[in-house]
Design a protein around this motif. Structure first.
Motif, short mmCIF file in Angstrom:
data_model
loop_
_atom_site.label_atom_id
_atom_site.label_comp_id
_atom_site.label_asym_id
_atom_site.label_seq_id
_atom_site.Cartn_x
_atom_site.Cartn_y
_atom_site.Cartn_z
N GLU A 43 -7.90 5.58 -1.05
CA GLU A 43 -8.38 6.17 -2.29
C GLU A 43 -7.22 6.20 -3.27
O GLU A 43 -6.06 6.32 -2.89
CB GLU A 43 -8.90 7.60 -2.05
CG GLU A 43 -7.82 8.55 -1.53
CD GLU A 43 -8.34 9.94 -1.30
OE1 GLU A 43 -9.56 10.11 -1.18
OE2 GLU A 43 -7.50 10.88 -1.20
N ASP A 44 -7.50 6.09 -4.54
CA ASP A 44 -6.47 6.24 -5.57
C ASP A 44 -6.31 7.73 -5.86
O ASP A 44 -7.29 8.44 -6.11
CB ASP A 44 -6.88 5.51 -6.84
CG ASP A 44 -6.95 4.00 -6.63
OD1 ASP A 44 -6.20 3.51 -5.77
OD2 ASP A 44 -7.74 3.32 -7.31
N GLY A 45 -5.06 8.19 -5.81
CA GLY A 45 -4.83 9.62 -6.03
C GLY A 45 -3.43 9.89 -6.50
O GLY A 45 -2.60 8.99 -6.65
N ARG A 70 -4.16 7.77 1.87
CA ARG A 70 -3.52 8.96 2.43
C ARG A 70 -3.85 9.06 3.92
O ARG A 70 -4.89 8.58 4.39
CB ARG A 70 -3.97 10.23 1.71
CG ARG A 70 -5.44 10.53 1.84
CD ARG A 70 -5.81 11.83 1.15
NE ARG A 70 -7.26 12.01 1.11
CZ ARG A 70 -7.97 12.50 2.12
NH1 ARG A 70 -7.37 12.86 3.24
NH2 ARG A 70 -9.29 12.62 2.01
N PRO A 107 1.56 8.50 -7.86
CA PRO A 107 0.30 7.82 -7.49
C PRO A 107 0.38 7.22 -6.09
O PRO A 107 1.43 6.79 -5.63
CB PRO A 107 0.19 6.72 -8.56
CG PRO A 107 1.59 6.43 -8.95
CD PRO A 107 2.34 7.73 -8.85
N TYR A 108 -0.76 7.20 -5.42
CA TYR A 108 -0.82 6.57 -4.11
C TYR A 108 -2.13 5.79 -3.97
O TYR A 108 -3.08 5.99 -4.73
CB TYR A 108 -0.68 7.59 -2.98
CG TYR A 108 -1.74 8.65 -2.92
CD1 TYR A 108 -2.98 8.41 -2.31
CD2 TYR A 108 -1.52 9.93 -3.44
CE1 TYR A 108 -3.96 9.39 -2.25
CE2 TYR A 108 -2.50 10.92 -3.37
CZ TYR A 108 -3.71 10.64 -2.77
OH TYR A 108 -4.69 11.61 -2.69
N ASP A 109 -2.17 4.87 -2.98
CA ASP A 109 -3.34 4.02 -2.73
C ASP A 109 -4.15 4.50 -1.54
O ASP A 109 -5.32 4.12 -1.39
CB ASP A 109 -2.90 2.57 -2.47
CG ASP A 109 -2.02 2.03 -3.58
OD1 ASP A 109 -2.44 2.08 -4.74
OD2 ASP A 109 -0.90 1.56 -3.27
N VAL A 129 0.87 -1.18 0.00
CA VAL A 129 0.00 0.00 0.00
C VAL A 129 0.90 1.23 0.00
O VAL A 129 1.74 1.42 0.90
CB VAL A 129 -0.92 0.03 1.23
CG1 VAL A 129 -1.70 1.33 1.28
CG2 VAL A 129 -1.88 -1.15 1.20
N ARG A 130 0.75 2.08 -1.02
CA ARG A 130 1.51 3.35 -1.10
C ARG A 130 0.73 4.40 -0.31
O ARG A 130 -0.31 4.88 -0.76
CB ARG A 130 1.68 3.75 -2.56
CG ARG A 130 2.52 2.77 -3.38
CD ARG A 130 2.40 3.03 -4.86
NE ARG A 130 1.02 2.82 -5.33
CZ ARG A 130 0.66 2.91 -6.61
NH1 ARG A 130 1.56 3.21 -7.54
NH2 ARG A 130 -0.60 2.71 -6.96
#
Length: 371
Positions: free
Chosen positions: A135-137, A148, A144-146, A47-48
């Motif tokens: 959330e994808d952002g 926050r 990109p991240y998965d 998970v980023r």
């Protein structure tokens, strides 16, 4: 949700009473990689997690860096109930923003922990509670991240061998590593992950996990061993039990299919009722009796016995009894044969059509004249 951050320690000094004092960057903005199991998403390998500046430098978050207990390795939640057993020092009050980092003073007071630092255990990992929004952002830099971080609060600061932050989280321009501190390769824009994992052998299988995961596995394995429980034996027994249940269910399914095949349609039921009534009617034509509750073969046998006696069926097969039953039914429905029965109940030749009786009358006619 309890998360673990990481930094490196440098520019340290010893006080006259033996304590170790230093300053360290203990948090930063940007993306850090977590195992899915660490953030409640076991279905996701990695998970980023993005930490935006508004979460890292929020007033409540900054206050929570001060006066946090330090531990030698992670021990979950540190609180008043376990502080005395776990704490080896604490952070100070002068919490500062340092670019994209948060810097805090700290003091290590436990002699064994100080020795670990001098031997090379110089990285730090923040244990923090955070609200994580999945959330994808994209970050403002386009990464990109998965998920926050929405808000965060520090719980403790732990000394660790290898942690998530990497080499860039250190004090000063020159790194001052101990003899056991190797360089850390990074990926995904400088967010190391592999160096924070350990390989643990579980029931013959190699499992890659974090330090905390390894500690939990080792603790559970020891508890099972102390209780005399063999993990492989439990696994084999569980597998065998499941296989047995599968066989049992398969047998039940076969029985259900067989029963379905035995169900009669309305037309078949009507035919059975007619056949049954016809059979009982034939039996009553041979011998009037109560045939209820008997099978078809039992009805035929009972009728033959009632007419001819037990000797007529002794040692005989069902086919023989059925044949005798059919003959008796035929006899009972033929008026000529019924008329020609002898006084003993035995049937004379059924094919003489009264010839024998006629000849007898002619032979005995003279007897009447002599009288």
């Amino acid at each position: 949700m309890l998360l673990h951050d990481s930094v490196s320690v440098s520019a340290v000094r010893r006080t006259t009473d033996g304590y170790l004092v230093a300053e360290a960057r203990v948090a930063r903005t940007g993306i850090q990689d977590y195992l899915g199991t660490e953030v409640g998403k076991p279905e996701m390998p990695i998970v980023r997690l993005y930490r935006p500046p508004e979460a890292v430098f929020a007033e409540d978050a900054m206050r929570s860096y001060a006066y946090r207990p330090m531990t030698n390795g992670h021990h979950g939640d540190v609180n008043a109930a376990n502080w005395k057993q776990l704490a080896v020092g604490q952070t100070g009050a002068e919490v500062l923003r340092d670019g994209e980092f948060v810097r805090v003073p700290m003091v290590v007071m436990d002699a064994a922990a100080i020795q670990d630092v001098e031997d090379g255990r110089r990285e730090l990992s923040m244990g923090l509670e955070a609200i994580v929004v999945f959330e994808d952002g994209l970050t403002p830099e386009g990464e990109p991240y998965d998920a926050r971080v929405e808000s965060m609060r520090m719980n403790h600061l732990a000394l660790v061998d290898r942690a998530r932050g990497g080499e860039q989280l250190r004090i000063g321009d020159q790194r001052s590593p101990g003899p056991n501190t190797p360089a850390h390769p990074t990926h995904n824009g400088g967010h190391p992950m592999a160096d924070s994992l350990r390989t643990v052998l579980v029931d013959g299988l190699s499992v890659l996990t974090t330090d905390q995961g390894a500690q939990a596995i080792e603790k559970l394995t020891k508890q099972l061993a102390d209780a005399g429980v063999n993990v492989k034996t439990l696994t084999d027994a569980h597998t065998a039990a499941i296989a047995g249940k599968d066989r049992e269910l398969a047998g039940k399914d076969n029985e259900i299919e067989k029963l379905k095949g035995q169900l009669l349609t309305d037309a078949q039921i009507d035919a059975r009722v007619l056949a049954r009534g016809d059979l009982i009617g034939k039996a009553k034509s041979i011998a009037d009796a109560d045939y209820s509750g008997k099978s078809d073969d039992e009805i035929r046998k009972a009728a033959v016995v009632a007419k001819l006696g037990d000797a007529a069926v002794a040692g005989k097969s069902a086919d023989y009894i059925t044949a005798r039953f059919d003959i008796l039914v035929e006899d009972s429905s033929d008026p000529v044969r019924t008329h020609l029965k002898a006084q003993d109940g035995q049937i004379q030749n059924p094919n003489d059509n009264g010839q024998a009786a006629y000849e007898t009358r002619l032979t005995d006619a003279w007897k009447g004249g002599a009288q």
